[in-house]
Motif scaffolding. Structure first.
Motif: not given
Length: 991
Positions: A78, A81-82, A85-86, A88, A206, A214, A222
């Motif tokens: 994680s 991620e950014e 967009k948690s 993923f 997330g 998403s 990803f």
């Protein structure tokens, strides 16, 4: 404090060999190093290779058991991620099991299961790994599967699969976070500890709003960014050779193109300028205080002394927090820990106070504990305990091929060197008192912390201090786009990848040879040698346990309370003294109690067995039964009973048992007892229970470890002092009579999920009779990931994180149970699907394909059954408990291979009585009852103790298929999960 994935290294340094330069050029695959065992070193031999596409391959050769463990670790979690967009990394872990170009939907699970293997995947902040353990002849199949999803996944990722797995992740969050007491602690704490935008400021699972917004293309990007072979390590351990593994790795992985470059991350530690007070309300009985100080990442020089500081402050019976809060009966629990990950570490103190104590009091006591440490410092005893416990934990971690393989994978991923063991061992052995005082002054003393209060709903005024912190999003700058221009390029092969590899010859399975004996006082002994690690494990099973309480149900819970008292002081030593001695020895002695037995577990390094047995004698034969210990443990038991009302899973299990066994059966009462029964127990009651029932005449002893019969039995002469006495085990009481299928509903207001249990009292354990044969039948229905129930409710409908069923029997009887935790809004539909699958199995039976699958899956799984000391002990315990023939496993295999479809279908008709089953739900009555009432069953409301709330008039029993709504070592080691991850929400498994 023991941290996982370290190993004690005894003796000389490792032997590291490098190939000559010209040899490296001769092959496209480069041998980086070879580490071999030298003398009697306790090491993990391996060879490390790098393929031209950047894939690192690490191979550990171990022919002790005919199994292989395959691990593929991607350096992405994680933290990659950014904002917005948690989740993923974890979401993609789910998608990796949904098929690829040459592997059909759900086939990955089916193929591994059919091959007799087991598999899973996990995601944490910093990495995602996928692994399977199989019979050694299935190595090529495992590598084919892993390579196919690395190189040929994206065309198989469809919108439908995306939506189903998104629903599954939501169910997982509901089960492990939203519907679990204290489930949001980690999420709330992370958001306050790290700056906005820091990848540790959100949890691995997330935020649901991020997953909701998403789409499937986000997920594909990803994969393209992070799932290249150059960002992965393939680690293989077991009954293989390096040459064999490298050849297959080149074949299946070699043509997969490199992915984009991936660089290691490094971020500054979070800086707190003042204490940050935050809080939230939860459905809990006990409020919770957590103080968290930012520290250092994994492998930082200050990591180890901070670990030792955490142990001194809050781990074990010699810790300051235990002494000042738990033993003083101010807190139910109090402890500290220091988990470290790739980018940061967190030193945390957690306290759950007793009613009457405030969180402000707990904060004050925590700060007083820090001051006490300043005065007392680090004792020689604490230093010795820490180092010995660490060594033992690492020795125990080498007991399985999967453990050793995972250690190698972990070190390679985070240090670039699988041979980091001696470095790690050196820093743990080198820690000093001065180091601990230095890190205390640097990171803890006078430093700000995040101070989190969790309070019961409606009691916001009980926080430690008013909130003074809110997440500040100003100043955040989004990182540059890492996903632009990514292209999916498939490997070009010179072979037909669509052909599943043929398995080699089935490995020869060796059931552990064992010896038996019987002591003069009646103890039956069974044992086997296991010399892979220098340890000995012993398990005493004393018949009776909770079942003995049938003699006086008003004292229910006395067996559990007696076991707890036996974990305390002896006549000669206090509990703290025993704990200290055991930790210095690297040993453990623990007492427990279950439905039909009490247990004593003893584990020791072989070299320290004599000293450990001397302490076992003290605890088993000379308990002190101190009044102060009794008062504290009784108080804890009463609070635990009261706390059960906040835990839907516990409520479901307790009420379900009451439905199965009936009002007048002791098995309908929780083993911990009731508030009324435990309140009535006195210390004299405990002494009498021990004197009357703790007897060698009803005791079995299993011994597994690095010892022989003629060496271990002379060490057990102290048991001859244990005088036998007659113990009368109460006869079984007739279980509850079930006239027809009904729904039983327990209200859990505003619960995000419903816990479902469906079943009835079926049949007793029988190793070679209908009980065993029914397990074969149930494997298809609900016993495997690819079972009908799980594929329906989880994979097809997305109702649950996991569903299944099982037969569970003892000498007397046992239930058949189907189970799941489902989204609240699909409670009625889930019941329909459960009953539909059970009814379909009963009426239609199984297919020829399913028969072949179960025979292959259960038959080949024997290769994994006898590897570790624990597995060997379970095998021996079965033999001695049920008086089984030595060759009962052979007979089971014969039954499995010869059983016919007609036999299985007859068992389904006999042991799946859909017309006489309990259907029990714990959930939000207001939202789920109307739907349940439409299913045609009587709906009976119960309170959380299983007592009747109302009685509904009988209605015709009709099975209605409702429309679908629109809308799963040492104690210390367990406190630090795999790869030093936090236990619980920070590490997410696929199933």
């Amino acid at each position: 404090m023991i941290k996982p994935f370290k190993v004690a290294l005894l003796g000389c340094a490792l032997l590291s060999l490098q190939l000559p330069v010209q040899a490296q050029k001769a092959s496209p695959t480069r041998l980086v190093e070879k580490v071999a065992r030298k003398g009697s070193e306790l090491v993990i031999p391996y060879e490390k290779y790098v393929l031209p596409n950047g894939l690192t391959v690490v191979v550990h050769e171990d022919h002790s058991d005919p199994i292989v463990h395959v691990d593929v670790t991607y350096h992405v979690g994680s933290a990659r991620e950014e904002v917005g967009k948690s989740g993923f990394a974890h979401f993609f872990e789910h998608m990796m099991f949904q098929g690829s170009d040459h592997v059909g939907d759900e086939e990955h699970f089916k193929i591994v299961s059919e091959a007799g293997g087991t598999l899973n995947g996990t995601t944490n902040r910093d990495r995602t790994n996928y692994f399977e353990t199989l019979p050694a002849n299935q190595l090529e199949t495992a590598l084919w599967l892993e390579a196919d999803r690395m190189g040929f996944l994206l065309d198989a990722v469809t919108q439908k699969k995306f939506e189903i797995q998104r629903s599954t992740v939501k169910n997982e969050r509901g089960q492990n976070y939203d519907n679990r007491p204290y489930g949001l602690v980690y999420e709330k704490n992370s958001a306050a500890l790290y700056p906005y935008g820091h990848p540790y400021s959100w949890t691995t699972i997330g935020y649901m709003e991020d997953l909701n917004r998403s789409d499937v293309n986000d997920l594909k990007n990803f994969f393209l960014r992070w799932y290249g072979p150059n960002n992965a390590t393939l680690t293989v351990g077991g009954d293989v050779t390096p040459q064999q593994v490298v050849k297959l790795a080149e074949k299946y992985f070699g043509a997969i193109p490199r992915g984009p470059e991936v660089k290691n991350m490094k971020l500054p530690a979070p800086v707190l300028t003042q204490d940050r007070y935050i809080s939230y309300e939860d459905n809990v009985r006990f409020p919770l205080l957590q103080m968290t100080f930012p520290t250092v990442p994994n492998f930082h020089p200050d990591e180890v002394p901070l670990d030792l500081l955490a142990e001194i402050l809050g781990q074990g019976k010699n810790s300051i927090l235990y002494k000042n809060l738990v033993k003083a009966q101010k807190a139910v629990q109090a402890g500290s820990n220091h988990p470290c990950t790739e980018l940061a570490g967190e030193f945390s103190v957690q306290i759950l106070p007793y009613p009457g104590q405030t969180l402000a009091d707990m904060e004050k006591l925590a700060r007083e504990a820090f001051l006490e440490f300043e005065k007392t410092g680090v004792t020689d005893d604490a230093l010795a305990r820490f180092k010995s416990s660490y060594e033992t934990g690492q020795i125990n971690s080498l007991s399985s091929v999967s453990g050793k393989t995972s250690i190698l994978a972990n070190y390679q991923t985070f240090t670039g060197n699988p041979n980091y063991l001696p470095v790690d061992l050196k820093r743990y052995k080198a820690v000093t008192k001065a180091d601990v005082m230095r890190v205390y002054n640097k990171y803890i003393k006078g430093k700000p912390a995040v101070i989190l209060s969790v309070v019961p709903k409606g009691k916001a005024n009980e926080v430690a201090k008013a909130d003074n912190f809110k997440v500040n999003t100003t100043g955040y700058k989004a990182p540059k786009d890492l996903y632009a221009g990514l292209k999916y390029v498939k490997a070009k092969d010179n072979f037909d990848r669509s052909k599943r590899p043929a398995a080699g010859a089935n490995p020869v399975i060796k059931v552990p040879p064992f010896w038996t004996d019987k002591m003069a006082n009646g103890i039956k002994v069974i044992g086997t040698r296991n010399d892979e690690v220098p340890t000995v494990a012993m398990l005493f099973s004393i018949k009776g346990g909770h079942k003995l309480e049938a003699k006086d149900p008003s004292k229910a819970g006395i067996a559990a309370l007696t076991a707890a008292m036996l974990n305390e002081a002896s006549q000669k030593y206090t509990a703290e003294e025993i704990s200290s001695k055991l930790e210095i020895l690297g040993s453990s002695i623990s007492f427990g109690s279950s439905t039909d037995q009490m247990t004593v577990s003893v584990q020791a390094l072989t070299k320290n067995l004599d000293a450990t047995l001397a302490l076992a004698e003290e605890r088993m034969l000379h308990p002190r039964f101190d009044q102060a210990d009794f008062d504290r443990l009784k108080k804890q038991a009463l609070e635990s009973i009261a706390n059960q009302s906040t835990q839907p899973t516990v409520i479901a299990n307790n009420v379900y048992n009451k439905l199965l066994y009936g009002e007048n059966n002791i098995m309908a009462v929780p083993t911990i007892g009731t508030a009324a029964s435990v309140a009535s127990i006195t210390l004299d009651d405990v002494k009498k229970f021990y004197a009357d029932n703790f007897s060698p005449s009803v005791t079995n002893l299993v011994i597994v470890g690095d010892t022989e019969k003629d060496k271990i039995l002379p060490k057990l002469t102290f048991l001859n002092k244990w005088a036998p006495k007659p113990v009368e085990i109460p006869a079984d009481v007739k279980v509850a009579n079930l006239d027809k299928t009904k729904i039983f509903l327990v209200d859990k207001e505003k619960a995000a999920q419903s816990e479902i249990r469906i079943g009835y009292m079926a049949l007793p354990y029988d190793a070679t009779g209908e009980y065993y044969k029914s397990q074969i039948m149930n494997y298809i229905l609900g016993g495997a990931f690819n079972s009908r129930i799980n594929l329906n409710l989880r994979e097809a409908k997305g109702y649950t994180y996991g569903a299944g069923s099982y037969f569970s029997g003892t000498e007397s009887t046992g239930p058949y149970t189907a189970y799941a935790g489902v989204r609240s809004n699909v409670s009625d539909s889930s019941v329909v699907e459960f009953m539909k699958e059970i009814k379909r199995m009963r009426e239609e039976g199984i297919t020829d394909e399913e028969l072949a699958f179960v025979k292959s899956a259960m038959g080949q799984s024997d290769a994994r059954k006898y590897e570790t000391a624990f597995q060997k002990a379970a095998f021996l315990n079965n033999i001695i408990r049920y008086n089984l023939d030595a060759d009962y496993v052979t007979k089971q295999n014969q039954i499995l291979q010869n059983i016919t479809k007609e036999e299985i279908n007859a068992l389904a008709k006999k042991y799946l009585p859909v017309e006489k089953m309990n259907i029990m739900l714990v959930g939000d009555k207001a939202s789920i009852k109307p739907g349940l009432e439409k299913l045609g069953y009587d709906v009976v409301e119960l309170d959380p103790d299983g007592n009747l709330l109302n009685k509904v008039a009988d209605t015709p029993e009709v099975m209605i298929v409702a429309p679908e709504p629109t809308d799963p070592k040492s104690k210390k080691a367990k406190k630090k999960a795999v790869n030093k991850e936090k236990v619980g929400p920070s590490v997410i498994r696929t199933f």
